[in-house]
Design an enzyme around this catalytic site. Structure first.
Site, short mmCIF file in Angstrom:
data_model
loop_
_atom_site.label_atom_id
_atom_site.label_comp_id
_atom_site.label_asym_id
_atom_site.label_seq_id
_atom_site.Cartn_x
_atom_site.Cartn_y
_atom_site.Cartn_z
N LYS A 22 0.88 -1.22 -0.03
CA LYS A 22 0.01 0.11 -0.09
C LYS A 22 0.81 1.11 -0.21
CE LYS A 22 -1.90 1.97 3.83
NZ LYS A 22 -1.57 3.21 4.08
N ASN A 23 1.91 1.20 0.90
CA ASN A 23 2.63 2.50 1.02
C ASN A 23 3.62 2.63 -0.22
OD1 ASN A 23 1.41 3.07 3.32
ND2 ASN A 23 2.79 2.65 4.74
N CYS A 116 -5.40 13.30 12.53
CA CYS A 116 -6.15 12.19 12.27
C CYS A 116 -6.16 11.06 13.31
CB CYS A 116 -5.55 11.49 10.83
SG CYS A 116 -4.01 10.50 11.21
N ARG A 121 -1.21 14.96 12.86
CA ARG A 121 -0.14 14.50 11.61
C ARG A 121 0.28 15.68 10.69
NH1 ARG A 121 -1.54 8.60 9.14
NH2 ARG A 121 0.36 8.02 8.37
N ILE A 123 2.40 18.53 8.29
CA ILE A 123 3.13 18.26 6.99
C ILE A 123 3.98 19.51 7.08
CG2 ILE A 123 1.20 17.10 5.78
CD1 ILE A 123 0.63 19.57 4.32
N ASP A 124 4.61 20.11 8.05
CA ASP A 124 5.28 21.06 8.31
C ASP A 124 6.61 20.96 7.59
OD1 ASP A 124 5.83 19.52 10.48
OD2 ASP A 124 7.21 20.92 11.17
N LEU A 125 7.18 19.56 7.59
CA LEU A 125 8.41 19.26 6.85
C LEU A 125 8.38 19.11 5.47
CD1 LEU A 125 9.64 16.03 9.44
CD2 LEU A 125 10.30 18.62 9.24
N ASP A 306 3.78 0.60 11.95
CA ASP A 306 2.70 -0.12 11.48
C ASP A 306 2.40 -1.40 11.99
OD1 ASP A 306 2.14 2.36 10.40
OD2 ASP A 306 2.46 1.83 8.49
N ILE A 328 6.94 6.74 17.12
CA ILE A 328 6.65 7.63 15.80
C ILE A 328 5.45 8.36 15.99
CG2 ILE A 328 6.60 7.35 13.40
CD1 ILE A 328 9.23 6.19 14.36
N ARG A 398 -8.84 -0.10 3.54
CA ARG A 398 -7.86 0.86 3.28
C ARG A 398 -6.55 0.09 2.90
NH1 ARG A 398 -6.19 4.78 7.08
NH2 ARG A 398 -4.70 4.92 5.35
#
Ligand code: UD1
Length: 418
Positions: A22-23, A116, A121, A123-125, A306, A328, A398
């Site tokens: 998936k990833n 989430c 989560r 997304i600044d980076l 995960d 994480i 998903r």
């Protein structure tokens, strides 16, 4: 309301082919936007997240066709740079389209992914790196309006944390930026290397994936290509855990044992025999699993976050007390309340779970809170005596292709209630 019904207690044994990752497939589908021609992607699992990616591509004006496990994308007719809020909300990881869309069109509008199921989560980076590459980002009414007025250019980027998504977004934008980009402290996950392999086969010049320094020499354009997605290491861990907790013997085909070194270590510590042969892993579980020394989730090649819920579910029936430390994500333990319904004895404090193994789990009705937490409930139900009903299974859909079919093929009494 759909549910998975499981009559637990069967020993799970047999042979399974592991789905594509998936990833990997999600960033590779996003990357097809850069190619401007026909891409054929093989080994694509049937997942709702993959369907969402296809809907995003179609919305952007790309031609998409699924043919069995292959997806054909032709992005030559792309005519939009916006991802509607409803599609962004369906899949937060659609943020990986950002680098690809800006790379292709010089503009992108997406809604802000926000918090989430696993905690905030940010997304600044991603955004800091893209702005170093010439992207101007304006946040307006929950939308990120991104433009690259002078075009994208290469940059020297130091990530303060080796974020998987940020590394992917930078690679995507840098692949077609003017000049060279260097990412220091880049993520080393195998899915990053898979994305780079796909892009390189389309004409990109990306070097060093799998190490913490990635160099990308921008090219003017990319072409169509053909690519096969790597196997899903988390799906592999899930089926291994279910076989292990039920005392079974399982042969997994289409896996990359080198991607599962930290995971195989945990199974061996539990008393399983785990033997990799080429692209196969054979697992033989003892009658009862042993406790394990502290497992800590870490970035690759450490133990994957995960696989945490999956291993915790397995340890609920081990002999003795095990400890899992989540390093994480901030809020990854929501499913543990649901796991307790099966009689699991788990205490949590902050990001640490202490799992006191019990000899027996009992059937329960439980609700998925997130994808891997949902997989943990399925594992507990397979290990429990009696009939369990798992609801909110859209989370599981998903990430797992035909989970009920896979488990029933190795002896589980499991069905899907529509
Ligand atoms: C990806 C995977 C997910 C996996 C995770 C970690 C996909 C689609 N998802 O998610 O399954 O659990 O890697 O292996 O590939 N962070 C920031 N700022 C940022 C970006 C990240 O603070 O800009 C933090 C996150 O909040 C989190 C940590 O970094 O605490 C890891 O996130 P990241 O590696 O980015 O994970 P994802 O790419 O979201």
């Amino acid at each position: 309301m759909s549910a998975i019904i499981i009559n637990g207690g069967n020993r799970l044994s047999g042979e399974l082919n592991i789905q594509g990752a998936k990833n990997s497939v999600l960033p590779v589908l996003a990357a097809t936007v850069l190619c401007g021609g026909e891409c054929v992607i093989h080994n694509c699992p049937e997942l709702s997240d993959v369907e969402t990616s296809i809907r995003i591509l179609a919305h952007l004006g790309c031609f998409c066709l699924r043919d069995g496990n292959s997806i054909i994308v032709n992005s030559s007719g792309m005519n939009s740079f916006e991802i509607p809020d409803v599609l962004m909300r369906e899949m937060r990881s659609s943020v990986v389209f950002l680098g690809a869309i800006i790379g292709r069109t010089g503009r992108a509008v997406i809604s802000s992914p926000g918090g989430c199921e696993l905690g905030p989560r940010p997304i600044d980076l991603h955004l800091d790196a893209l702005s170093k590459m010439g992207v101007v980002i304006k946040e307006e009414r929950g939308f990120l309006n991104c433009t690259a007025p002078g075009g994208l250019h290469g940059a020297e980027i130091h990530l303060s944390f080796p974020s998987v998504g940020a590394t992917e977004n930078i690679i995507l934008a840098a692949a077609v930026a003017k000049g060279s980009t260097v990412i220091h402290n880049a993520a080393k996950e195998p899915e990053i290397s898979d994305l780079a392999d796909f892009l390189n086969s389309a004409g990109a010049r990306i070097y060093g994936c799998g190490s913490d320094t990635i160099e990308i020499h921008g090219v003017n354009s990319l072409n169509g290509t053909e690519h096969t997605i790597i196997p899903d290491r988390i799906a592999a861990a899930t089926y291994m855990a279910a076989a292990a907790v039920t005392g079974g013997t399982l042969t997994l085909n289409n896996v990359m044992p080198s991607h599962l070194v930290a995971v195989m270590w945990v199974f061996r510590e539990c008393g399983c025999v785990v033997e990799p042969y080429g692209k196969t892993i054979v697992l033989r579980a003892p009658e009862r699993l042993k406790r394990v020394p502290t497992v800590r989730s870490q970035v690759y090649p450490g133990f994957p976050t995960d696989a945490g819920p999956i291993v915790i579910a397995m340890l609920t029936k081990a002999d003795g007390t095990s400890v899992f430390a989540e390093n994480i994500f901030q809020n990854r333990f929501r499913y543990i309340d649901e796991l307790r319904r099966f009689g699991a004895k788990i205490k949590t404090e902050d990001r640490v779970a202490v799992v006191e193994g019990v000899p027996r789990l009992s059937a329960a009705d439980a609700e998925c809170t997130d994808l891997r937490g949902g997989a943990a409930l399925v594992i507990a139900a397979l290990a429990a005596n009696g009939t369990s009903e798992i609801t909110q299974i859209q989370h599981i859909e998903r990430g797992y292709d035909n989970i009920t079919g896979c488990f029933s093929s190795i002896g589980a009494d499991i069905s899907l209630k529509k």
